[in-house]
Enzyme design. Structure first.
Site, mmCIF file in Angstrom:
data_model
loop_
_atom_site.group_PDB
_atom_site.id
_atom_site.type_symbol
_atom_site.label_atom_id
_atom_site.label_comp_id
_atom_site.label_asym_id
_atom_site.label_seq_id
_atom_site.Cartn_x
_atom_site.Cartn_y
_atom_site.Cartn_z
ATOM 1 C CB SER A 1 49.386 41.804 46.720
ATOM 2 O OG SER A 1 50.034 40.970 47.654
ATOM 3 C CG HIS B 1 46.203 41.796 44.341
ATOM 4 N ND1 HIS B 1 45.700 42.598 45.342
ATOM 5 C CD2 HIS B 1 46.664 40.677 44.955
ATOM 6 C CE1 HIS B 1 45.864 42.004 46.510
ATOM 7 N NE2 HIS B 1 46.451 40.840 46.304
ATOM 8 C CE LYS C 1 43.151 39.844 47.120
ATOM 9 N NZ LYS C 1 42.952 39.926 48.574
HETATM 10 C C1 LIG Z 1 47.657 36.827 45.430
HETATM 11 C C2 LIG Z 1 46.581 36.399 46.385
HETATM 12 N N1 LIG Z 1 46.030 35.195 46.238
HETATM 13 C C3 LIG Z 1 45.061 34.766 47.068
HETATM 14 C C4 LIG Z 1 44.597 35.555 48.100
HETATM 15 C C5 LIG Z 1 43.551 35.017 49.038
HETATM 16 O O1 LIG Z 1 42.313 35.580 48.793
HETATM 17 P P1 LIG Z 1 41.121 35.501 49.855
HETATM 18 O O2 LIG Z 1 41.085 36.808 50.560
HETATM 19 O O3 LIG Z 1 39.905 35.276 49.013
HETATM 20 O O4 LIG Z 1 41.392 34.355 50.757
HETATM 21 C C6 LIG Z 1 45.124 36.822 48.276
HETATM 22 C C7 LIG Z 1 44.612 37.664 49.365
HETATM 23 O O5 LIG Z 1 45.147 38.615 49.812
HETATM 24 C C8 LIG Z 1 46.144 37.260 47.401
HETATM 25 O O6 LIG Z 1 46.697 38.465 47.550
#
Ligand SMILES: Cc1ncc(COP(=O)(O)O)c(C=O)c1O
Length: 399
Positions: free
Chosen positions: A186, A214, A245
């Site tokens: 990300s 993502h 997202k």
């Molecule tokens: C790669 C990745 N995994 C997991 C998450 C966590 O997601 P959540 O917002 O549902 O806690 C994010 C959040 O930014 C992320 O970028």
């Protein structure tokens, strides 16, 4: 007596120095009004949103909103309990069914956030005497999942196939191994070489977990993510994802074909010891996921947006995190935190919100202006965005 807060003094000082120059605080912004997936009012000014994870623009979808309102009326505001006690409603089951259909997998488990999904799955499946191999640029929730468990952690260089292979070869043959990868990373918006990495992991007898946070909804023919795009869905043991997202709400999940997967509901502490998602949230998620199955036109438009912004910013002279657009994230590399904060504020004054990302969240101590596109951005909005970048870039001397 030690003041337990003294360890934060350097950070407090850095923030105070930045704000003493009159710089607006990039980390306490308030969305005063949200008009659509791409426009909000910030500091009294209508602002284009280019720093949300609303990739598919589902937050204002009328069907999704209607499903949420109906569930609120029918089931109330919250479950007030864990999934394993009173907190599994019909909606949670329907949401898991929608995920199973979306991915074509046998099992789906919905968590209260994506963070908890990583925390729970990683810490539970990789135990003492097992090994977890992870890309050094992994998300904080992956690192925290490792920290919560007892496995041996073996990091490898970002997206480096040989480094992964070398480390796999060094491990005892009979040991349990879990390789953790992300579809899209990300910070820079770059994609993992999943095809090769999944192959060498399977050859070494490792299980593979891919976090598609993502890429869900956008990448791959059916929006299943990078694993679909690179043809390795059948070899991936666990896909982790989030509703925060492309799905447009909040929540997390894991899907798997492992025949014993359902036991996770009994042993995974971040699933058991927390309240389940409110009925309105799972209803919006299930509706959104089902609509994303038919989102190919939106996906095509989002790719157009991503290509247009990437090419436009490059032509203006900005340094971008990837040579080519690989996802809906276009990361603009700033010279330093001070310059990045100035550029961020200048863009905000123009009426554009982007994410300011800084160490330790970023790789190689970079300061980034992360732009994430939405399928609801019009081509005209992307032109407007490029105009704002040009003016702000010249005013701050970044270009
Ligand atoms: C790669 C990745 N995994 C997991 C998450 C966590 O997601 P959540 O917002 O549902 O806690 C994010 C959040 O930014 C992320 O970028």
């Amino acid at each position: 007596m030690t003041d337990l807060f003294s360890k934060f003094d350097a950070l407090i000082q850095q923030r105070e120095t930045l704000l003493s120059t009159g710089q607006r605080d990039p980390f306490s912004l308030v969305m005063e009004e949200v008009k659509s997936p791409t426009v909000a009012v910030v500091n009294g000014k209508e602002t284009i949103l280019l720093g949300t994870y609303n990739y598919m623009g589902m937050t204002f979808d009328p069907d999704v909103i209607a499903a949420g309102k109906k569930a609120l009326d029918d089931f109330g505001t919250g479950t007030t309990g864990s999934r394993v006690l009173n907190g599994t409603y019909q909606g949670h089951r329907e949401c898991e069914d929608a995920l199973k259909e979306f991915y074509g997998f046998d099992h789906a488990m919905v968590f209260s956030t994506g963070y908890q999904a990583n925390l729970g799955i990683i810490s539970t499946i990789a135990g003492k005497d097992d090994y977890v191999l992870l890309d050094i640029d992994s998300h904080a929730s992956i690192y925290d999942g490792c920290a919560m468990g007892n496995a041996q952690i073996v990091p490898f260089r970002h997206n480096d196939i040989e480094a992964l292979e070398k480390r796999l070869k060094r491990l005892p043959e009979e040991a349990g191994k879990l390789v953790i990868l992300e579809g899209v990373y990300s910070m820079l918006g770059d994609v993992a070489p999943l095809k090769e990495m999944v192959r060498i992991s399977k050859e070494a007898g490792a299980m593979v977990l891919v976090d598609e946070a993502h890429s869900m909804g956008f990448i791959g023919e059916h929006g299943r993510g990078v694993a679909e795009e690179q043809g390795v869905m059948d070899d991936v043991d666990f896909i982790i994802g989030t509703f925060s997202k492309s799905v447009g709400t909040v929540g997390g999940f894991c899907v798997s074909n492992h025949p014993k997967f359902e036991v996770m509901r009994l042993v995974c502490r971040p699933y058991v010891f927390t309240a389940s998602l409110p009925p309105s949230v799972v209803a919006t998620a299930a509706t959104s996921i089902r609509k994303l199955m038919h989102g190919s036109e939106k996906r095509a438009h989002l790719w157009e947006n991503s290509r247009k912004l990437h090419a436009g910013l490059k032509a203006l002279g900005f340094t971008i995190g990837t040579d080519e657009p690989q996802s809906a994230i276009i990361a603009v590399i700033m010279p330093d935190l001070e310059g990045g904060a100035k550029m961020w504020e200048s863009l905000l004054n123009e009426g554009l919100y982007v994410n300011l990302a800084r160490p330790p969240a970023t790789p190689a101590n970079m300061t980034l202006l992360r732009c994430s596109l939405c399928a609801e951005h019009t081509s005209e909005q992307v032109d407007e965005i490029l105009g704002m970048f040009e003016r702000a870039g010249k005013a701050t001397g970044i270009i």
